[in-house]
Design a protein around this motif. Structure first.
Motif, PDB file in Angstrom:
ATOM      1  N   GLY A  35       0.823  -1.216   0.000  1.00 28.62           N
ATOM      2  CA  GLY A  35       0.000   0.000   0.000  1.00 28.62           C
ATOM      3  C   GLY A  35       0.855   1.263   0.000  1.00 28.62           C
ATOM      4  O   GLY A  35       2.051   1.231   0.309  1.00 28.62           O
ATOM      5  N   GLU A  36       0.244   2.367  -0.344  1.00 32.13           N
ATOM      6  CA  GLU A  36       0.896   3.682  -0.273  1.00 32.13           C
ATOM      7  C   GLU A  36       1.505   3.843   1.128  1.00 32.13           C
ATOM      8  O   GLU A  36       0.822   3.602   2.129  1.00 32.13           O
ATOM      9  CB  GLU A  36      -0.214   4.727  -0.522  1.00 32.13           C
ATOM     10  CG  GLU A  36       0.203   6.167  -0.536  1.00 32.13           C
ATOM     11  CD  GLU A  36       0.983   6.525  -1.792  1.00 32.13           C
ATOM     12  OE1 GLU A  36       1.580   7.588  -1.774  1.00 32.13           O
ATOM     13  OE2 GLU A  36       0.990   5.730  -2.777  1.00 32.13           O
ATOM     14  N   PRO A  37       2.778   4.266   1.243  1.00 32.02           N
ATOM     15  CA  PRO A  37       3.406   4.357   2.562  1.00 32.02           C
ATOM     16  C   PRO A  37       2.565   5.152   3.565  1.00 32.02           C
ATOM     17  O   PRO A  37       1.987   6.186   3.228  1.00 32.02           O
ATOM     18  CB  PRO A  37       4.731   5.073   2.281  1.00 32.02           C
ATOM     19  CG  PRO A  37       5.056   4.687   0.877  1.00 32.02           C
ATOM     20  CD  PRO A  37       3.727   4.577   0.166  1.00 32.02           C
ATOM     21  N   ASN A  38       2.455   4.596   4.770  1.00 32.45           N
ATOM     22  CA  ASN A  38       1.733   5.235   5.880  1.00 32.45           C
ATOM     23  C   ASN A  38       0.247   5.461   5.644  1.00 32.45           C
ATOM     24  O   ASN A  38      -0.362   6.306   6.284  1.00 32.45           O
ATOM     25  CB  ASN A  38       2.427   6.545   6.286  1.00 32.45           C
ATOM     26  CG  ASN A  38       3.864   6.287   6.702  1.00 32.45           C
ATOM     27  OD1 ASN A  38       4.113   5.402   7.519  1.00 32.45           O
ATOM     28  ND2 ASN A  38       4.813   7.000   6.113  1.00 32.45           N
ATOM     29  N   SER A  39      -0.323   4.687   4.724  1.00 31.83           N
ATOM     30  CA  SER A  39      -1.760   4.790   4.475  1.00 31.83           C
ATOM     31  C   SER A  39      -2.522   3.740   5.283  1.00 31.83           C
ATOM     32  O   SER A  39      -3.743   3.771   5.337  1.00 31.83           O
ATOM     33  CB  SER A  39      -2.061   4.610   2.981  1.00 31.83           C
ATOM     34  OG  SER A  39      -1.712   3.298   2.591  1.00 31.83           O
ATOM     35  N   GLN A  40      -1.795   2.787   5.900  1.00 28.93           N
ATOM     36  CA  GLN A  40      -2.473   1.715   6.632  1.00 28.93           C
ATOM     37  C   GLN A  40      -2.060   1.757   8.104  1.00 28.93           C
ATOM     38  O   GLN A  40      -1.508   0.799   8.634  1.00 28.93           O
ATOM     39  CB  GLN A  40      -2.105   0.357   5.987  1.00 28.93           C
ATOM     40  CG  GLN A  40      -2.530   0.284   4.521  1.00 28.93           C
ATOM     41  CD  GLN A  40      -1.869  -0.843   3.737  1.00 28.93           C
ATOM     42  OE1 GLN A  40      -1.096  -1.627   4.280  1.00 28.93           O
ATOM     43  NE2 GLN A  40      -2.173  -0.931   2.457  1.00 28.93           N
ATOM     44  N   VAL A  41      -2.290   2.913   8.707  1.00 28.92           N
ATOM     45  CA  VAL A  41      -1.904   3.094  10.106  1.00 28.92           C
ATOM     46  C   VAL A  41      -3.020   3.778  10.890  1.00 28.92           C
ATOM     47  O   VAL A  41      -3.879   4.449  10.315  1.00 28.92           O
ATOM     48  CB  VAL A  41      -0.614   3.948  10.246  1.00 28.92           C
ATOM     49  CG1 VAL A  41       0.604   3.185   9.791  1.00 28.92           C
ATOM     50  CG2 VAL A  41      -0.745   5.254   9.486  1.00 28.92           C
ATOM     51  N   CYS A  42      -2.993   3.594  12.202  1.00 23.03           N
ATOM     52  CA  CYS A  42      -3.957   4.240  13.094  1.00 23.03           C
ATOM     53  C   CYS A  42      -3.212   4.599  14.382  1.00 23.03           C
ATOM     54  O   CYS A  42      -2.036   4.281  14.521  1.00 23.03           O
ATOM     55  CB  CYS A  42      -5.132   3.292  13.361  1.00 23.03           C
ATOM     56  SG  CYS A  42      -4.701   1.944  14.474  1.00 23.03           S
ATOM     57  N   PRO A  43      -3.882   5.232  15.336  1.00 22.22           N
ATOM     58  CA  PRO A  43      -3.177   5.608  16.572  1.00 22.22           C
ATOM     59  C   PRO A  43      -2.537   4.413  17.288  1.00 22.22           C
ATOM     60  O   PRO A  43      -1.462   4.540  17.868  1.00 22.22           O
ATOM     61  CB  PRO A  43      -4.288   6.240  17.417  1.00 22.22           C
ATOM     62  CG  PRO A  43      -5.247   6.800  16.414  1.00 22.22           C
ATOM     63  CD  PRO A  43      -5.244   5.812  15.286  1.00 22.22           C
ATOM     64  N   VAL A  44      -3.185   3.239  17.226  1.00 27.25           N
ATOM     65  CA  VAL A  44      -2.634   2.074  17.948  1.00 27.25           C
ATOM     66  C   VAL A  44      -1.315   1.616  17.332  1.00 27.25           C
ATOM     67  O   VAL A  44      -0.289   1.517  18.014  1.00 27.25           O
ATOM     68  CB  VAL A  44      -3.651   0.899  17.980  1.00 27.25           C
ATOM     69  CG1 VAL A  44      -3.017  -0.358  18.571  1.00 27.25           C
ATOM     70  CG2 VAL A  44      -4.888   1.298  18.777  1.00 27.25           C
TER      71      VAL A  44
END
Ligand code: ADP
Ligand code: MG
Ligand code: ZN
Length: 481
Positions: free
Chosen positions: A31-40
């Motif tokens: 995926g596009e870098p840092n597009s699959q992240v959340c606060p956790v």
């Protein structure tokens, strides 16, 4: 003085659960870098992890397949260290009470089989990825991989050569794929191995000082690294030197390893029980359900194929090389009622066609019922071997209907009609010498005469019928004489 090589492997397998281990973010690769992240998973203060139950289930499945004891609760520990790919500055892992422990994996080396002890399997989260731009000197951080679930499979130091290590990794890979818990794409990093290696004098019962080479991403690289590192350590010891316990980086393109750092200990990480995750109990009924749903594994299938169907070790190996192929084989065998012929078709003709068109086993999609029809036709003598192969190819490349194709191409064999009789008589008339040879007991004369008939009748000739008619005719002649 001869030396013995001692190897223990730590393998990280990225699990193919849809979401990460402690949050709902996707685990999709690329995926596009840092597009699959959340606060956790990006380690924001105040966010709290929640355990993905699928991860626990996958771990238990692997533990069962590797003959381990499964713990009755999940207990996590916090491993503290700073590195730019780890935004929380700690990794949630299992140190004191891994989910699985005390198992073994059986490998085959040459004719013999050997059990390699599994010390433990534990669950943990993956870190992110650093992307270095060598031209600009910049480093970019991609946190998409943070929190992707990992199982770490730790062997005992029971491995004695590169070949044994390769056999271990191949068997482990096969098990992970059959359990459908890891895609095992080593080039994408979803399966990586750390090689711990020491040497000792043959006959010695104590282990030598080891080095660790981290994150090898192909089975070949593991074999090469073992070869190279054992030579290095032996040369060092032969010269009267000592091996330093250290972490080394293996450069597979150069075929060399470099010292990276002196090896860290558990104390260096300030492990403590993970305060953000309560321990969770794993009930007996939970485990019973997982046991019930365990699939048949590749080596179990190989044993069954050999025992139940009497097919060769080679064919069994080819058929179980991929889960999709094994499934096709089992479906075809049951549809046509002839497992041996089904095995022969898939491991022979179909493999040849797949190789020729670069189709991977996991990509193959072919209608088993069409193949079953062909197996029945050829074993009943209704089509020749040549027509059989031709139609298989047509099904493979164009997904034709085999019945229609055979009718259209006139491949159904003539077996009892005048054409056969006529050609048999002609062959006998035209080749008196061969007939004489036949009565002298020369086996080849019959083959020769049959060849003449087959040539005349072409693909539609049924060799079984031709042979019978030929023998009948010759018998008549012989009777008259
Ligand atoms: P660490 O905590 O540094 O990872 P472990 O004791 O957990 O060390 O062992 C890690 C791996 O190293 C295991 O696979 C184990 O079998 C292997 N190992 C331990 N001692 C040796 C040794 N002397 N030679 C080769 N491998 C070893
Ligand atoms: Mg280690
Ligand atoms: Zn997340």
């Amino acid at each position: 003085m001869t030396w013995e090589v001692v190897v223990g492997l730590e393998v990280h397998a990225e699990l193919s659960t849809r979401s990460k281990i402690f949050c709902g973010c996707t685990t999709a690769f690329g995926g596009e870098p840092n597009s699959q992240v959340c606060p956790v998973c990006s380690g924001m203060p105040g966010s709290l992890p929640r355990l993905n139950s699928a991860v626990v289930e996958y771990a238990a499945r692997l533990g069962i397949a590797l003959n381990c004891e499964i713990a009755n609760e999940c207990v996590f520990d916090r491993k503290n260290y700073f590195y730019p790919d780890l935004p929380k500055a700690y990794q949630i892992s299992q140190l004191y009470a891994p989910i699985c422990s005390g198992g073994f994996l059986e490998i085959e080396v040459g004719e013999a089989s050997k059990k390699i002890g599994i010390r433990e399997i534990h669950m943990e989260e993956d870190a992110g990825k650093l992307i270095h731009n060598s031209q600009s000197g910049e480093t970019f951080m991609d946190f998409n991989r943070c929190g992707v679930p990992l199982l770490e499979i730790v062997s005992l130091p029971d491995i004695r050569s590169g070949a044994e290590a390769a056999a271990y990794l191949e068997r482990l890979r096969e098990i992970l794929l059959y359990l459908d818990i890891c895609d095992c794409k080593m080039q994408e990093g979803s399966l990586r191995a750390d090689v711990n290696l020491s040497v000792r004098r043959c006959g010695s019962s104590e282990f030598g000082v080891r080095t660790e080479m981290k994150n090898l991403n192909s089975i070949k690289a593991v074999s090469r690294a073992i070869e190279h590192e054992s030579v290095r350590q032996i040369a060092l010891l032969d010269r009267g030197g000592t091996v330093t316990q250290q972490t080394r980086r293996w450069d597979d393109t150069k075929g060399e390893s470099y010292a990276m750092r002196s090896k860290e200990n558990a104390q260096d990480y300030r492990y403590f029980p993970e305060p953000d995750l309560p321990n969770s109990a794993l009930g007996e009924s939970w485990l019973a359900r997982i046991l019930e749903n365990m699939p048949e594994l590749a080596h179990e299938k190989r044993e069954r194929y050999a025992g139940e169907f009497g097919i060769s070790a080679y064919e069994a190996k080819v058929l179980t090389g991929d889960r999709n192929i094994a499934g096709l084989f089992e479906e075809l065998a049951s549809l046509c009622g002839n497992p041996k012929e089904a095995a022969r078709l898939i491991s022979g003709e179909l493999m040849r066609l797949m190789n020729a068109s670069s189709i991977l086993p996991e990509e193959l999609n072919i209608d088993a019922s069409k193949l079953a029809k062909l197996v029945v036709l050829v074993t009943e003598g209704k089509i020749s071997r040549d027509a059989y192969k031709e139609t298989i190819e047509a099904v493979f490349t164009q997904n034709v209907d085999p019945g229609a194709y055979i009718a259209q191409k006139g491949l159904l064999m003539q077996s009892d009609d005048d054409a056969v009789m006529e050609s048999v008589l002609a062959a006998i008339n035209d080749n008196p010498e061969a007939v004489a040879d036949y009565f002298l007991g020369k086996e080849k004369a019959l083959t020769f005469l049959m060849g003449k008939v087959m040539k005349k009748l072409g693909k539609s000739a049924n060799p079984i019928a031709v042979k019978k008619s030929m023998e009948d005719r010759l018998q008549c002649i012989g009777g008259k004489k």
